[in-house]
Structures are given as structure tokens and as C-alpha cells.
Design a protein around this motif. Sequence first.
Motif, PDB file in Angstrom:
ATOM      1  N   LEU A  21       0.820  -1.156   0.050  1.00 38.34           N
ATOM      2  CA  LEU A  21       0.168  -0.022   0.056  1.00 38.34           C
ATOM      3  C   LEU A  21       1.079   1.185  -0.105  1.00 38.34           C
ATOM      4  CD1 LEU A  21      -2.766  -1.056   2.615  1.00 38.34           C
ATOM      5  CD2 LEU A  21      -2.982  -0.909  -0.045  1.00 38.34           C
ATOM      6  N   GLN A  22       2.022   1.180   0.798  1.00 37.33           N
ATOM      7  CA  GLN A  22       2.780   2.356   0.754  1.00 37.33           C
ATOM      8  C   GLN A  22       3.502   2.680  -0.686  1.00 37.33           C
ATOM      9  OE1 GLN A  22       5.190   1.193   4.008  1.00 37.33           O
ATOM     10  NE2 GLN A  22       4.064   2.704   5.456  1.00 37.33           N
ATOM     11  N   PHE A  23       3.761   1.515  -1.290  1.00 40.36           N
ATOM     12  CA  PHE A  23       4.226   1.786  -2.516  1.00 40.36           C
ATOM     13  C   PHE A  23       3.318   2.114  -3.557  1.00 40.36           C
ATOM     14  CE2 PHE A  23       4.891  -0.412  -6.770  1.00 40.36           C
ATOM     15  CZ  PHE A  23       6.385   0.152  -7.128  1.00 40.36           C
ATOM     16  N   ALA A  24       2.156   1.795  -3.491  1.00 44.51           N
ATOM     17  CA  ALA A  24       0.951   2.181  -4.177  1.00 44.51           C
ATOM     18  C   ALA A  24       1.027   3.883  -4.063  1.00 44.51           C
ATOM     19  CB  ALA A  24      -0.419   1.574  -4.058  1.00 44.51           C
ATOM     20  N   ALA A  25       1.175   4.177  -2.950  1.00 44.85           N
ATOM     21  CA  ALA A  25       0.951   5.589  -2.643  1.00 44.85           C
ATOM     22  C   ALA A  25       2.307   6.580  -3.012  1.00 44.85           C
ATOM     23  CB  ALA A  25       0.971   5.832  -0.979  1.00 44.85           C
ATOM     24  N   GLN A  26       3.460   5.776  -2.875  1.00 46.95           N
ATOM     25  CA  GLN A  26       4.476   6.138  -3.538  1.00 46.95           C
ATOM     26  C   GLN A  26       4.529   6.676  -5.093  1.00 46.95           C
ATOM     27  OE1 GLN A  26       6.775   7.417  -1.611  1.00 46.95           O
ATOM     28  NE2 GLN A  26       8.526   8.212  -3.091  1.00 46.95           N
ATOM     29  N   VAL A  27       4.140   5.611  -5.901  1.00 45.69           N
ATOM     30  CA  VAL A  27       4.037   5.708  -7.387  1.00 45.69           C
ATOM     31  C   VAL A  27       2.893   6.625  -7.570  1.00 45.69           C
ATOM     32  CG1 VAL A  27       5.125   3.525  -7.638  1.00 45.69           C
ATOM     33  CG2 VAL A  27       2.667   3.706  -7.513  1.00 45.69           C
ATOM     34  N   GLN A  28       1.886   6.656  -6.774  1.00 47.84           N
ATOM     35  CA  GLN A  28       0.731   7.751  -7.126  1.00 47.84           C
ATOM     36  C   GLN A  28       1.465   9.184  -6.877  1.00 47.84           C
ATOM     37  OE1 GLN A  28      -2.223   7.388  -8.300  1.00 47.84           O
ATOM     38  NE2 GLN A  28      -2.871   9.484  -7.971  1.00 47.84           N
ATOM     39  N   ASN A  29       1.983   9.483  -5.612  1.00 47.57           N
ATOM     40  CA  ASN A  29       2.505  10.629  -5.396  1.00 47.57           C
ATOM     41  C   ASN A  29       3.490  11.098  -6.459  1.00 47.57           C
ATOM     42  OD1 ASN A  29       0.917  11.107  -3.295  1.00 47.57           O
ATOM     43  ND2 ASN A  29       2.230  10.144  -2.124  1.00 47.57           N
ATOM     44  N   SER A  30       4.352  10.052  -6.996  1.00 43.69           N
ATOM     45  CA  SER A  30       5.452  10.549  -8.181  1.00 43.69           C
ATOM     46  C   SER A  30       4.897  10.849  -9.299  1.00 43.69           C
ATOM     47  CB  SER A  30       6.398   9.468  -8.151  1.00 43.69           C
ATOM     48  OG  SER A  30       5.616   8.324  -8.842  1.00 43.69           O
ATOM     49  N   GLY A  31       3.602  10.581  -9.656  1.00 45.19           N
ATOM     50  CA  GLY A  31       3.068  11.062 -11.086  1.00 45.19           C
ATOM     51  C   GLY A  31       1.454  10.996 -11.153  1.00 45.19           C
TER      52      GLY A  31
END
Length: 788
Positions: free
Chosen positions: A763-773
Motif C-alpha cells: 500500500l505504501q508503494f502504491a501511495a509512492q508511485v501515485q505521488n510521483s506521477g
Amino acid sequence: MAIAMEKPVFFPVLLLLPPLLMAFLLVQPSNQLDLPQSQSLLRIQQYLNFPSALDSLRNDNTDFCNIEPTSFFTVVCYENDITQLHIIGNNDFPPLSRDFSMHSFFTALAKLTTLKVLSLVSLGLWGPLPGSIGHLSSLEILNVSSNYIHGAIPTQLLHLRNLQTIVLDHNNFSGPVPFWLNSLPMLTVLSLKHNLLTGSLPNSLGTLRNLRVLTLSENNFSGSIPDFRKLTNLQILDLEDNQFGPYFPYLPRKLVTLKLRKNRFRLGISANITSFYLLQKLDISMNRFVGPFIPSLLSLPSISYLDISENKFTGVLSENMTCSSGLAFVNLSSNYLVGKLPSCLILPPENGVVLYSGNCLLNDHGHDNDLEQQQHPVEFCHKEALAVAVIPRREKPKTPNNKPVLAPTLACGIVGAIAAVGVVSILVKKKYGKYTPKKPSTTLITERVSTVNTAQLLSNAKHISETMKLGASLPAYRTFSLEELMEATNNFDPSTLMGESPNGQMYRGKLCDGTLVTIRSLEMKKRRSPQAYTHDLEMISKLRHCHLTSALGHCLECQLDDSGVSRVFLVFEFSPNGTLRDCISATQGQKLNWTQRIAAAIGVAKGVQFLHTGIVPGVYSNNLKITNVMLDHNLHVKIGSYNLPLVAENRGMVGNVVSSTTKGSAQDRVKHEDKNDVFDIGIILLEIILGRPVMFYDEVGSLKDLMRVSITTDDTGRRSITDPAVHKQCSNESLMTMMEICVRCLSSEPAERPSIEDILWTLQFAAQVQNSGRGDSMNSHESLGALS
């Protein structure tokens, strides 16, 4: 933003990998230790002379992370690193060899740099505690009790900036208590009993505001006690068997246990002690206290144990003095008390003890002596009373510590749960407005504190994670009087009723300080004594986390006819912004955007992780439902209902649906006991992604299959089943990651479901890739607060 549960060094590399390979890596956790950690365990086994309790550390066994835990040896790993090591000695441990070296032993331990919990109990360790312990920079809990360690407490402990608990009991440590302990502001438990420590206590101890347990008994300390009034969280203070004195110490009002037995206090006790409404155990025996005995000590609302024996207290007792109904042990022996024993002490409760020999009291028949409780003639006490005088306490000027602080003060952070105190409140029913209990009576409050067996607690612990950051902003867990709850709910007015279940009601209330609360009223079908609820309430008091609706306190109602508890009131935080479903799949109202939904899922996962690993034993099968995930005023999620032993929830809704019971051996059932909650998280993720309520179990399988198929299609196909309110906001990579973890959580085989740590990382990975683009226009600060 920092990712709480991952190694930062890996994350940039993952971003460069193809999506399929990256997804493969996400679902392939490993528990294999690296070579240095494995070698360290083998060296430790060698230094301890190969005890049979450590036979599982064989050279042919490379899977040390999955060694079956025992009461003597436990290894806990997280992400290929050892986070806990517990070695508890017993008769099977051979004596250490003559050439045993503490330096070499701790050099091997220092290789385990990710250790959070270290327990080395009753192993026969001897020698000074080496400075190499300072290399364990992640350490939060240190317990080396019941050994032969000598010398000073090493200053290298200053390097352990996360240290919360220090237990050095039953060793031969010498020298003073370090003045630099105030550089460990996270410290909540400090236990140094039964050592050879000397000198006076440093004033810096009085600045450890998070300290809850301070045990210094059975040493050679002397001098006056520092001013402890700023230690507002202190609950247990044990200074027994030293040479402290002569002044009674300045103490915080929320103490539960105070032991000053066998010291050199010789002046009067502070009258302020009568305001210690939580005080359960008071032992000031075997000192030289003078002055009048304070009768109100007998009627402190929570007092159950009172020992003032072998002092020089004077005063007149009378039959009509009142006592707390919870008072089970009283020792007034060997003082200069006259008059008659209070009638409330003549017939103590079952198994209760009242001792009063060595005074000048009259028995019921007016005679001067009692065969079992020998008394002096009244003239003896009058004569001795004239010989003692109470010297008033002189205020000493405040002077700074005469020693420098070695390290800068740390910011306050994690509050430990190991010495959390369980509280029992017994409130007898009385007729009061619209709420009509069954029988009139008086009010009785009893506080109970668990005896903290730190070694056992640590040896049974499963995992100390970052979720141990308990709600420091919450007020201390406490008892409530029935009158407080009636006032908060306008006598349980129907307008404050929020819901009902077969065994109770839920009310909305407002405390006198303005705090909004939720009050659960639970009707007890089986009457039990108040003491029978101590363990359950103690567990509830420990369940405090920023993603749980935490309990603030409780009260128990008893019936006079059988003294059994008929009703339990649990007081919880109030979350004003409704449920997670209201902000995702409701037909009206503002909906959470995609980034906020991921943050909400992360909050749920963190809350569940704390329930599983943040306390001992863990809380599993929590019957998670999206309608029980609440939102506070900052839109942070809080799990509002979980598997408390006193709260029986209805069954049958989809949120209650869990997988079929894991078949196989008892060991398999224990191994997969956390996977019921994982399945429920999968259902919550379904609703977060689809944006519509999931109401029936039959829907889950078909929706899971639909999502599995959509993962293999193109971006357009995935967005076609996604909530229209967010399908334009989410990045393809973030959406696919959320769908993949959702499908895995809903696996029909518990063993195939991911761990809660795996869910949180994904879930944190999903948040990170969402925030990056990401595609939405939301400012970053709107989501990061919920992710922290």
C-alpha cells in the motif's frame, strides 16, 4: 516522504524495474538471514556453552527466522533482519566456561544492529556490561536481569536513542544512577532493583515525563528524593529497602503503587497524599515517620493495600471512621495510636487482613489488651507521643544539576506499553434520573495494577514495530464514575443513543472538560466478580494507537445482592466524520480522492498490524468492517471495533465474513490466525476501489474474479470497473498495485494471503508511485498527513 516499513535503499531501485518483475518481488517475501546475523547467533550459542535450549541453532538449519519459539529461546525477524532475541535461562543451561568474555559475547550481539528487543535473563552472565551495547542503535527494550553483571551502568546506553525500557534487576551494578538518563526522554520503564547502586538520585530523573515505572528497591541509595511532581505519567514508584530520607518526597497525583518501605524517612507524611485518587497500594512501613495518622488514607477511593507499621504515628482512632470497600490489607501495627479500631476494620472482607498490634487501642469489650493483637496501655502511647515532634519541611532552593548532560534532549516519541496499568472500577447502581439501575447503594472505586513480569512479557512478544507509537496525545486511561457518564449523556437520554445490539447500547457523550466520547454500555449475561475483569480491562487499556478508536477508561456496575458485575461501561474516543463507507460509497456527501483512499487503507493496515504485534498476546480475528472504520476531524482513519473480550459483536454481515477455519494441526491454525483480518482488509479494499457497498458474501468471489481479470487487461479495462469518482485520478501503476494486493487478500487459502507487513509495504508503494506521477490536483500535504 519516509516509508515506515521498508528499507529506503531498496525503493529507488524498484522504481527502475519493469512492473511485472516489480510485482513479483513484492509478493515474494523471504525470511533468510544474511550471513553475519546467522554467524552471530552461532557465536552466541558457543559463548553460552551450547545449552540444549538453543539446539535449534544447528549449522544445517539456515532458516533461523522460523525457529519454533519456546519459553527459553525466541528469535523474531522482519524483512530478513532479527528484531527480537530472547534467551531465558533455566536448569538446562550449563555454567559458562571460565574463559567466558562479556566483551566477546556483546561484540557478537552488536552485529545484530536491527534488534529492537533484547532479553538475556538468568544466563549467569558476569563481568561489566560492555560499551559495545551502544552499537544496538535500534534497541527499544533491554532486559538483562538475574545475572552477575557488575560495574557502572555504561554511558554508551546514550547511543540507544529509541530506548523505552531498561530492566537491570538482580545483578551487581554499582555506582550512582546516571544523571544522563534524561537524555533518553522516551524512557517509560526503569527497573534497577536488587543491585549495589549507591549515592543520591540525580534531579534529572524528575524530568523524564514519559516515565511510568520506576523501581529502585533493594540498593544502597540515600539522601532526599528529587521532585517527581512533573512525572505526570508515573504510576509505579518502588524505593523499598534503601536509606532515603528524611523528607517525604514530592510526588505526582496519579500514582497507583507507592512503596517507601524500609528507609529512613522520619518526618511527617504529606497531607497532599489524600488527593491520590488512583492510589491502590501504599507501603510506608519500617521508617520513622512521626505525626498524626491521616484517617482519610483508609477511605482513598482506590486503596486496597495500606501498610504504615513500625513508625511513630500518633492520633485517636474511632469506630465511625470510614474505609474504602476495596480495602483488603491494612497494617497499623507498632505505632502510637489510641482509641478504638474503626468498625469497618473489625470484619475485613473475605481473605482480608487487618493488623494493629503494638498500639494502645481498646478492643470491643473495652479491655486494654487483645490476645491476638497485643496492645500497650494507653499511658504508654501518650508518653511516647510527647517524646516525638514533627519538624516542618523546609523548602530547599532549586539548584541545577552539578553535572553536564552528555547528549542533547530527544524529542518525545514512542510511549512503551509494557508497563501499562489495567484498571478496574466498581460502581454500584443508584437511581438517577432517566437511567434507572436496579438497587441503590454507595459508590466504590477500585484500581488494580498488574504485576509486570517483564521477562515473561518480552519472551512471549511477537514483534515490536513502528506501530508501537501509541497515542501520546490521549489522556491517561482511567476509571470513570457512573455520575460522570450520566452527566456526559444527560442521564443516558435517548437523544444520545447511537445504536443498540443484543447485549448493550452505544451512546454519544460530552465530558465535563468538553471531550466528546463514545460510551458502550454492555450488559453482562454472566455475573462475575470485578476481579475477573482485570485481565480484559488491562488489555483494553493497552490498545492505544493512532489508527484505533482507543479506550479512555471504563466503569463497572455491581449488584449488591451478589457483588457480581452486571454492566460494563467502556469510554472511547469519538470520531466526528462518520465512517469510511460514508466517504467512499455513500450516494451523498464528499468522497475521498484516490490518494486519500490509499492513505485510509494504510491506516487500516497499520491499525491491524498494531493489534497483531503491538501487544502481548496479539488480537486477531477482529471482524473488520468498512462501517466500523471511522474518520476523525483530520480524516485519519481509526478502526472503531475490534476483537475485545468484553465486546461481543453481531455476526452475519459481510464485514464479518472470514475464510473457512484453517484446517490441519494446531500449529497450522496458530500460524494462520492473522489471516482472517487479511481477508476482511481485502473486502475493504474492494469497496475502496469499486466505490460501491459490498453487502453480501456471495458478491465477494465474483468481484474478486472480475478484479483478477481486469489486472490482465489494459489500463482502460481496469478503469472501467473503478469508482468513476476517482478513475481519472489514479495512476495506472498505483491502481494495478491496489488491485493485486486486494485479490491476494481475498484468496480462499489462508496460507496464500499476504502478511500484514506485506500489505502495508504494498500500500505504501502504491501511495509512492501515485505521488510521483498522479493525475489529481491535490496538494501533497493533504495526503501525507494521513500516511504518516
